[in-house]
Design a protein around this motif. Sequence first.
Motif, short mmCIF file in Angstrom:
data_model
loop_
_atom_site.label_atom_id
_atom_site.label_comp_id
_atom_site.label_asym_id
_atom_site.label_seq_id
_atom_site.Cartn_x
_atom_site.Cartn_y
_atom_site.Cartn_z
N VAL A 285 0.85 -1.20 0.00
CA VAL A 285 0.00 0.00 0.00
C VAL A 285 0.88 1.25 0.00
CG1 VAL A 285 -1.76 1.30 1.26
CG2 VAL A 285 -1.87 -1.20 1.19
N ASP A 286 1.91 1.25 0.82
CA ASP A 286 2.80 2.41 0.90
C ASP A 286 3.54 2.64 -0.42
OD1 ASP A 286 2.09 2.87 3.53
OD2 ASP A 286 3.83 1.84 4.38
N ARG A 287 3.99 1.56 -1.06
CA ARG A 287 4.71 1.72 -2.32
C ARG A 287 3.79 2.24 -3.43
NH1 ARG A 287 9.10 3.19 -2.09
NH2 ARG A 287 9.48 2.60 -4.26
N ILE A 288 2.56 1.74 -3.48
CA ILE A 288 1.61 2.22 -4.48
C ILE A 288 1.27 3.69 -4.21
CG2 ILE A 288 -0.76 1.96 -5.34
CD1 ILE A 288 -0.39 -1.06 -5.05
N HIS A 289 1.14 4.04 -2.94
CA HIS A 289 0.93 5.44 -2.56
C HIS A 289 2.09 6.29 -3.09
CE1 HIS A 289 0.60 8.56 0.97
NE2 HIS A 289 0.26 9.07 -0.20
N HIS A 290 3.30 5.80 -2.92
CA HIS A 290 4.49 6.52 -3.41
C HIS A 290 4.44 6.72 -4.91
CE1 HIS A 290 8.73 7.42 -4.21
NE2 HIS A 290 8.73 6.40 -5.06
N HIS A 291 4.07 5.69 -5.66
CA HIS A 291 4.06 5.77 -7.12
C HIS A 291 2.95 6.68 -7.64
CE1 HIS A 291 7.21 2.88 -7.52
NE2 HIS A 291 6.50 1.87 -7.03
N LEU A 292 1.79 6.63 -7.00
CA LEU A 292 0.63 7.36 -7.51
C LEU A 292 0.46 8.74 -6.91
CD1 LEU A 292 -2.08 4.51 -7.43
CD2 LEU A 292 -0.75 5.30 -9.41
N GLY A 293 1.04 8.95 -5.74
CA GLY A 293 0.78 10.20 -5.03
C GLY A 293 -0.60 10.24 -4.41
N LEU A 294 -1.26 9.09 -4.34
CA LEU A 294 -2.60 8.97 -3.76
C LEU A 294 -2.58 7.81 -2.77
CD1 LEU A 294 -4.70 9.21 -7.04
CD2 LEU A 294 -4.48 11.01 -5.32
N ARG A 295 -3.26 7.98 -1.64
CA ARG A 295 -3.33 6.90 -0.66
C ARG A 295 -4.52 6.01 -0.97
NH1 ARG A 295 0.30 4.63 2.83
NH2 ARG A 295 -0.84 3.31 4.30
N PRO A 296 -4.28 4.73 -1.35
CA PRO A 296 -5.40 3.85 -1.68
C PRO A 296 -6.18 3.44 -0.44
CG PRO A 296 -3.29 3.02 -2.56
CD PRO A 296 -2.97 4.08 -1.56
N HIS A 297 -7.47 3.17 -0.64
CA HIS A 297 -8.29 2.55 0.38
C HIS A 297 -8.08 1.03 0.28
CE1 HIS A 297 -10.45 6.37 0.75
NE2 HIS A 297 -10.58 6.36 -0.56
N VAL A 298 -8.03 0.35 1.42
CA VAL A 298 -7.80 -1.09 1.43
C VAL A 298 -9.10 -1.83 1.75
CG1 VAL A 298 -6.51 -2.99 2.48
CG2 VAL A 298 -5.39 -0.77 2.10
N LEU A 299 -9.51 -2.72 0.85
CA LEU A 299 -10.75 -3.48 1.03
C LEU A 299 -10.50 -4.86 1.62
CD1 LEU A 299 -12.50 -2.63 -2.36
CD2 LEU A 299 -12.98 -1.63 -0.12
N GLY A 300 -9.38 -5.49 1.29
CA GLY A 300 -9.08 -6.80 1.83
C GLY A 300 -9.58 -7.94 0.98
N LYS A 301 -9.20 -9.15 1.37
CA LYS A 301 -9.45 -10.33 0.54
C LYS A 301 -10.91 -10.80 0.58
CE LYS A 301 -8.32 -14.04 3.82
NZ LYS A 301 -7.47 -15.23 4.05
N TRP A 302 -11.72 -10.31 1.51
CA TRP A 302 -13.11 -10.75 1.61
C TRP A 302 -14.06 -9.87 0.80
CZ3 TRP A 302 -14.11 -15.36 3.54
CH2 TRP A 302 -13.18 -15.94 4.41
N SER A 303 -13.53 -8.83 0.16
CA SER A 303 -14.39 -7.84 -0.48
C SER A 303 -15.21 -8.41 -1.63
CB SER A 303 -13.57 -6.66 -0.97
OG SER A 303 -12.48 -7.09 -1.77
N ALA A 304 -14.69 -9.40 -2.35
CA ALA A 304 -15.45 -9.98 -3.47
C ALA A 304 -16.69 -10.70 -2.97
CB ALA A 304 -14.57 -10.92 -4.29
N ALA A 305 -16.53 -11.55 -1.96
CA ALA A 305 -17.67 -12.29 -1.42
C ALA A 305 -18.69 -11.35 -0.80
CB ALA A 305 -17.18 -13.31 -0.39
N ILE A 306 -18.21 -10.35 -0.04
CA ILE A 306 -19.13 -9.39 0.58
C ILE A 306 -19.85 -8.59 -0.50
CG2 ILE A 306 -19.31 -7.36 2.06
CD1 ILE A 306 -16.87 -8.46 3.60
N GLY A 307 -19.11 -8.16 -1.53
CA GLY A 307 -19.73 -7.40 -2.61
C GLY A 307 -20.79 -8.19 -3.35
N CYS A 308 -20.55 -9.49 -3.55
CA CYS A 308 -21.56 -10.32 -4.20
C CYS A 308 -22.80 -10.44 -3.32
CB CYS A 308 -20.99 -11.70 -4.51
SG CYS A 308 -19.81 -11.71 -5.88
N ALA A 309 -22.61 -10.55 -1.99
CA ALA A 309 -23.75 -10.58 -1.08
C ALA A 309 -24.52 -9.26 -1.16
CB ALA A 309 -23.28 -10.84 0.34
#
Length: 329
Positions: A285-309
């Motif tokens: 997350v920190d490295r991607i923040h460094h490359h983009l100049g934007l701090r990403p939101h973290v959803l985690g590995k369960w987000s697909a199942a929760i989103g389908c629900a």
Amino acid sequence: MYIGIDHGTNAIRFASINRDENTDIKKFELSRDYAASMQESDIIDYILNHFDSGREDIELIAVTFSMGDGINSIENIDTVDMRGVKSIEGAGKKTGGGAKVFDAVKNSNISAVVIPGIHTGCNTDQRMNVFSHSTSPEKIGIAYHARCSNQDNDFIVSDISSNTVTVGVSNKKIVGAIDACILAPGLQHGPLDLQAIRDVDSGVCSANEAFMHAGVLKRTLYNDLESLLDAVNKNNSNAILALDTISLFAAMEIKSIQVLLADLNPVPVENIYLAGSVGEIEYVVDRIHHHLGLRPHVLGKWSAAIGCAEIARDICSGKTEILGLDVNF
């Protein structure tokens, strides 16, 4: 109760939510190999036991399976042929576990819908159709969970785990995605480079085998995320390089989708979400923040199942369109 099923690379993940938004979320995962060994008749009981519920408690299940390239809309499971795919051949791991779960749900007499992938024929930016396939169905679940989390109209989701896939949403509709075999490598899978093409042409391996071993782990001594992170914690330079590499290419893929969204809407898109087992690692997350100049939101590995629900819940509430995908239910 509403259930979402994420047919992931290494496991099948299940999540349930109730009527009251996302309170009391329950979740569990089942290895694909173990699911393949189960009797179809036992799978529904296994799900119900983990959610401590009966069949009468479930209003709707939203299922994902493989590439989802045989359908363009969210469909009633009873009307879907071939589990919603053109073929199980192609890029990816095949164990039979996902098929067992899909068939168990279809034969259970519990109401269910099938989520499509994004591919040629879908109502997305037609320029992206130079590639036959853009993303598999579980990424739709991740994107919808991001949408439900913050009600953003325009955003980007990058799912980083065994492979890396990035999805762009403009004006609440998916407009394009970059699949795992096109740009950014994941831990285990990635696009075929020159040497991989030579290996395929010379018969050293199949194209799928080359894809399955094109991730960043191929240049390390590690076979999985756990051993890689253990080495990172010991400041092993080769392991750190692997995370640096995956972060760089994920950021490049996100930038690519930003170019697409900027062409559709001049307002810069700064809402970036990360999902997957690698996407929730703080160093990444920190490295991607460094490359983009934007701090990403973290959803985690369960987000697909929760989103389908969440998709199942909102279909039951009367929604006829999800992120630009028609609902035929």
